[in-house]
Design a protein around this motif. Sequence first.
Motif, PDB file in Angstrom:
ATOM      1  N   GLY A   1      56.777  83.536   1.384  1.00  0.00           N
ATOM      2  CA  GLY A   1      57.644  84.400   2.168  1.00  0.00           C
ATOM      3  C   GLY A   1      57.338  84.293   3.660  1.00  0.00           C
ATOM      4  N   PRO A   2      58.215  84.768   4.516  1.00  0.00           N
ATOM      5  CA  PRO A   2      58.045  84.614   5.965  1.00  0.00           C
ATOM      6  C   PRO A   2      57.132  85.654   6.609  1.00  0.00           C
ATOM      7  CG  PRO A   2      60.100  85.698   5.525  1.00  0.00           C
ATOM      8  CD  PRO A   2      59.510  85.334   4.182  1.00  0.00           C
ATOM      9  N   LEU A   3      56.565  86.577   5.835  1.00  0.00           N
ATOM     10  CA  LEU A   3      55.726  87.625   6.419  1.00  0.00           C
ATOM     11  C   LEU A   3      54.557  87.030   7.203  1.00  0.00           C
ATOM     12  CD1 LEU A   3      55.131  90.630   6.715  1.00  0.00           C
ATOM     13  CD2 LEU A   3      53.815  90.501   4.599  1.00  0.00           C
ATOM     14  N   HIS A   4      54.005  85.930   6.737  1.00  0.00           N
ATOM     15  CA  HIS A   4      52.899  85.254   7.430  1.00  0.00           C
ATOM     16  C   HIS A   4      53.299  84.893   8.857  1.00  0.00           C
ATOM     17  CE1 HIS A   4      49.521  82.566   8.082  1.00  0.00           C
ATOM     18  NE2 HIS A   4      50.363  81.579   8.353  1.00  0.00           N
ATOM     19  N   TYR A   5      54.482  84.346   9.022  1.00  0.00           N
ATOM     20  CA  TYR A   5      54.953  83.961  10.350  1.00  0.00           C
ATOM     21  C   TYR A   5      55.169  85.181  11.246  1.00  0.00           C
ATOM     22  CZ  TYR A   5      55.901  79.250   8.593  1.00  0.00           C
ATOM     23  OH  TYR A   5      55.793  77.991   8.070  1.00  0.00           O
ATOM     24  N   TYR A   6      55.724  86.222  10.686  1.00  0.00           N
ATOM     25  CA  TYR A   6      56.007  87.402  11.498  1.00  0.00           C
ATOM     26  C   TYR A   6      54.722  88.134  11.889  1.00  0.00           C
ATOM     27  CZ  TYR A   6      60.825  86.479  10.466  1.00  0.00           C
ATOM     28  OH  TYR A   6      62.045  85.873  10.377  1.00  0.00           O
ATOM     29  N   LEU A   7      53.707  88.109  11.027  1.00  0.00           N
ATOM     30  CA  LEU A   7      52.417  88.679  11.400  1.00  0.00           C
ATOM     31  C   LEU A   7      51.753  87.849  12.498  1.00  0.00           C
ATOM     32  CD1 LEU A   7      50.835  89.787   8.010  1.00  0.00           C
ATOM     33  CD2 LEU A   7      51.563  91.242   9.885  1.00  0.00           C
ATOM     34  N   LEU A   8      51.845  86.534  12.390  1.00  0.00           N
ATOM     35  CA  LEU A   8      51.259  85.667  13.415  1.00  0.00           C
ATOM     36  C   LEU A   8      51.989  85.755  14.748  1.00  0.00           C
ATOM     37  CD1 LEU A   8      50.317  82.342  11.608  1.00  0.00           C
ATOM     38  CD2 LEU A   8      48.798  84.062  12.544  1.00  0.00           C
ATOM     39  N   ALA A   9      53.242  86.162  14.745  1.00  0.00           N
ATOM     40  CA  ALA A   9      54.003  86.257  15.992  1.00  0.00           C
ATOM     41  C   ALA A   9      53.408  87.308  16.932  1.00  0.00           C
ATOM     42  CB  ALA A   9      55.461  86.583  15.691  1.00  0.00           C
ATOM     43  N   ILE A  10      52.795  88.329  16.387  1.00  0.00           N
ATOM     44  CA  ILE A  10      52.224  89.394  17.218  1.00  0.00           C
ATOM     45  C   ILE A  10      51.102  88.862  18.105  1.00  0.00           C
ATOM     46  CG2 ILE A  10      51.034  91.628  17.186  1.00  0.00           C
ATOM     47  CD1 ILE A  10      52.550  92.134  14.488  1.00  0.00           C
ATOM     48  N   PRO A  11      50.024  88.263  17.537  1.00  0.00           N
ATOM     49  CA  PRO A  11      48.956  87.779  18.429  1.00  0.00           C
ATOM     50  C   PRO A  11      49.371  86.580  19.278  1.00  0.00           C
ATOM     51  CG  PRO A  11      48.468  87.155  16.180  1.00  0.00           C
ATOM     52  CD  PRO A  11      49.645  88.079  16.131  1.00  0.00           C
ATOM     53  N   TYR A  12      50.238  85.721  18.759  1.00  0.00           N
ATOM     54  CA  TYR A  12      50.692  84.597  19.569  1.00  0.00           C
ATOM     55  C   TYR A  12      51.469  85.078  20.785  1.00  0.00           C
ATOM     56  CZ  TYR A  12      49.323  80.545  16.801  1.00  0.00           C
ATOM     57  OH  TYR A  12      48.601  79.567  16.200  1.00  0.00           O
ATOM     58  N   PHE A  13      52.299  86.086  20.617  1.00  0.00           N
ATOM     59  CA  PHE A  13      53.072  86.621  21.733  1.00  0.00           C
ATOM     60  C   PHE A  13      52.159  87.309  22.751  1.00  0.00           C
ATOM     61  CE2 PHE A  13      55.447  90.156  23.668  1.00  0.00           C
ATOM     62  CZ  PHE A  13      56.413  89.425  24.337  1.00  0.00           C
ATOM     63  N   VAL A  14      51.234  88.119  22.269  1.00  0.00           N
ATOM     64  CA  VAL A  14      50.354  88.876  23.164  1.00  0.00           C
ATOM     65  C   VAL A  14      49.407  87.952  23.931  1.00  0.00           C
ATOM     66  CG1 VAL A  14      48.489  90.584  23.207  1.00  0.00           C
ATOM     67  CG2 VAL A  14      50.514  90.984  21.818  1.00  0.00           C
TER      68      VAL A  14
END
Length: 102
Positions: free
Chosen positions: A63-76
Amino acid sequence: MRKIVLLIFLVVLAFVIRAHNINNFLFFDYEQGRDAQVVKNIYTLKNLTLIGPKTDIDGLFHGPLHYYLLAIPYFVSGANPLAASLFIIPLCSFIPLLVYKF
């Protein structure tokens, strides 16, 4: 009371084992690069995905949850892979609690 102390000990132990000496053991390989590219597309180009990382079975995806969780630290952090690892470590350290609940 003993169960609670044991569970807290396991969570802390899991965190310490994962976080210990991360500077020397963090690697950036094909899968990490692919995930970083997908996450970059999510937070810069607004390209949302419904398919997660590929599994070893052809045609089967996580599922895509892994990508959406990783988007937080990558963005910050401005796409720093170390920040992504430091974000995931506390989340993964709670796996002993999930195993206990199941």
